[in-house]
Scaffold this motif. Structure first.
Motif, short mmCIF file in Angstrom:
data_model
loop_
_atom_site.label_atom_id
_atom_site.label_comp_id
_atom_site.label_asym_id
_atom_site.label_seq_id
_atom_site.Cartn_x
_atom_site.Cartn_y
_atom_site.Cartn_z
N LEU A 1 -0.79 5.17 11.97
CA LEU A 1 0.40 5.81 12.53
C LEU A 1 1.64 5.67 11.66
O LEU A 1 2.53 6.53 11.69
N THR A 2 1.71 4.60 10.87
CA THR A 2 2.95 4.32 10.14
C THR A 2 2.87 4.56 8.63
O THR A 2 3.91 4.57 7.97
N MET A 3 1.66 4.73 8.09
CA MET A 3 1.53 4.84 6.64
C MET A 3 2.37 5.96 6.06
O MET A 3 3.05 5.81 5.03
N GLY A 4 2.36 7.12 6.72
CA GLY A 4 3.15 8.25 6.23
C GLY A 4 4.63 7.93 6.15
O GLY A 4 5.30 8.29 5.18
N SER A 5 5.14 7.23 7.15
CA SER A 5 6.56 6.86 7.18
C SER A 5 6.90 5.85 6.09
O SER A 5 7.95 5.94 5.45
N LEU B 1 0.83 -1.20 0.00
CA LEU B 1 0.00 0.00 0.00
C LEU B 1 0.86 1.26 0.00
O LEU B 1 0.67 2.17 -0.82
N GLY B 2 1.84 1.30 0.89
CA GLY B 2 2.74 2.45 0.96
C GLY B 2 3.57 2.62 -0.29
O GLY B 2 3.75 3.74 -0.79
N GLY B 3 4.07 1.49 -0.83
CA GLY B 3 4.87 1.55 -2.04
C GLY B 3 4.06 2.01 -3.24
O GLY B 3 4.52 2.80 -4.06
N GLY B 4 2.83 1.52 -3.34
CA GLY B 4 1.95 1.93 -4.45
C GLY B 4 1.60 3.40 -4.40
O GLY B 4 1.63 4.09 -5.42
N ILE B 5 1.30 3.89 -3.20
CA ILE B 5 0.98 5.32 -3.05
C ILE B 5 2.19 6.17 -3.40
O ILE B 5 2.07 7.19 -4.09
N ALA B 6 3.36 5.77 -2.93
CA ALA B 6 4.59 6.51 -3.23
C ALA B 6 4.85 6.56 -4.73
O ALA B 6 5.27 7.59 -5.27
N LEU B 7 4.54 5.45 -5.41
CA LEU B 7 4.79 5.38 -6.85
C LEU B 7 3.89 6.33 -7.63
O LEU B 7 4.37 7.07 -8.51
N ILE B 8 2.61 6.36 -7.29
CA ILE B 8 1.70 7.22 -8.06
C ILE B 8 1.91 8.69 -7.73
O ILE B 8 1.51 9.56 -8.52
N MET B 9 2.54 8.99 -6.61
CA MET B 9 2.78 10.39 -6.25
C MET B 9 3.82 11.05 -7.15
O MET B 9 3.95 12.28 -7.16
N PHE B 10 4.55 10.25 -7.93
CA PHE B 10 5.51 10.82 -8.88
C PHE B 10 4.81 11.42 -10.09
O PHE B 10 5.39 12.18 -10.85
N LYS C 1 -2.60 18.91 12.46
CA LYS C 1 -3.99 19.03 12.89
C LYS C 1 -4.95 18.57 11.80
O LYS C 1 -5.96 17.90 12.08
N THR C 2 -4.64 18.90 10.56
CA THR C 2 -5.50 18.50 9.44
C THR C 2 -5.56 16.99 9.33
O THR C 2 -6.64 16.40 9.20
N LYS C 3 -4.39 16.34 9.41
CA LYS C 3 -4.34 14.88 9.32
C LYS C 3 -5.09 14.23 10.47
O LYS C 3 -5.84 13.27 10.28
N LEU C 4 -4.91 14.76 11.68
CA LEU C 4 -5.59 14.21 12.85
C LEU C 4 -7.11 14.36 12.73
O LEU C 4 -7.85 13.43 13.07
#
Length: 210
Positions: free
Chosen positions: A190-194, A121-130, A155-158
């Motif tokens: 908690l970890t998706m962003g990282s 999930l994290g890798g796929g999101i990172a890929l399309i962000m290019f 605050k927005t994310k929370l």
């Protein structure tokens, strides 16, 4: 050259969304808790048995697109429908066709499946962000709009995550099914962003930003 670059961007998006869809389905099958927005799609399909998870995802995220349009009042927000439709069909591709017989049993394998799904999930999101020139997801459009009002990324994310978690818990309660709300829901939030950030640093070495 322009045609080649455009084809390359399309290919990256396809690979990225296939990875995201596979990751979401693996997390579903692990039954340890999903991302709040994905949990909502799961529970909508539980509450309306005739709906596939992919179609439920289209309905929920499509409603988010409509909300964005009402709040922002700009036609470009409706382009998110392209992403919503594609993602819904990809989820059903994995869930109803490729992995339809997959059952993940035992806590060890379930944890491995959930973590593998999170990585995909994290890798796929990172890929399309290019692909910066492609339409944004409804969550990204809403985040940009709300962050402009709140003036604080944290605050927005929370605020967004708290709202989605509340909605997902409510739907889980109505459906009397807590399989997609669990400890891994917290881990994913908690970890998706990282995870995305790590993959962005890796991909940046090989993939140009368009």
């Amino acid at each position: 050259m322009k045609v080649l670059n455009f084809s390359y961007r399309i290919l990256l998006h396809i690979i990225g969304y296939l990875a995201i869809g596979l990751g979401v389905v693996l997390i579903y099958r692990a039954n340890q808790g999903a991302n709040p927005i994905d949990a909502m799609s799961f529970y909508l399909s539980e509450l309306i048995p005739s709906l596939s998870i992919g179609n439920a995802s289209i309905i929920i995220n499509g409603a988010w697109v409509v909300l964005n349009f009402i709040l922002i009042r700009k036609w470009h927000t409706l382009l998110s429908f392209l992403i919503v439709l594609s993602f819904g069909y990809i989820i059903d591709f994995w869930n109803l066709w490729i992995l339809k017989d997959l059952v993940i049993s035992g806590i060890v394998f379930q944890i491995i499946g959930a973590l593998g799904g999170l990585i995909l999930l994290g890798g796929g999101i990172a890929l399309i962000m290019f692909n910066t020139k492609f339409p944004l997801t409804p969550s990204e459009v809403f985040f940009i709009w709300l962050n402009d009002k709140v003036k604080s990324t944290v605050k927005t994310k929370l605020m967004i995550e708290a709202t989605l978690i509340t909605l997902a818990i409510t739907m889980a309660y109505i459906a009397s099914d807590w399989s997609q709300i669990g400890w891994f829901t917290v881990i994913a939030v908690l970890t998706m962003g990282s995870v995305i950030s790590i993959f962005q640093k890796i991909f940046k070495k090989f993939i140009p930003v368009y």
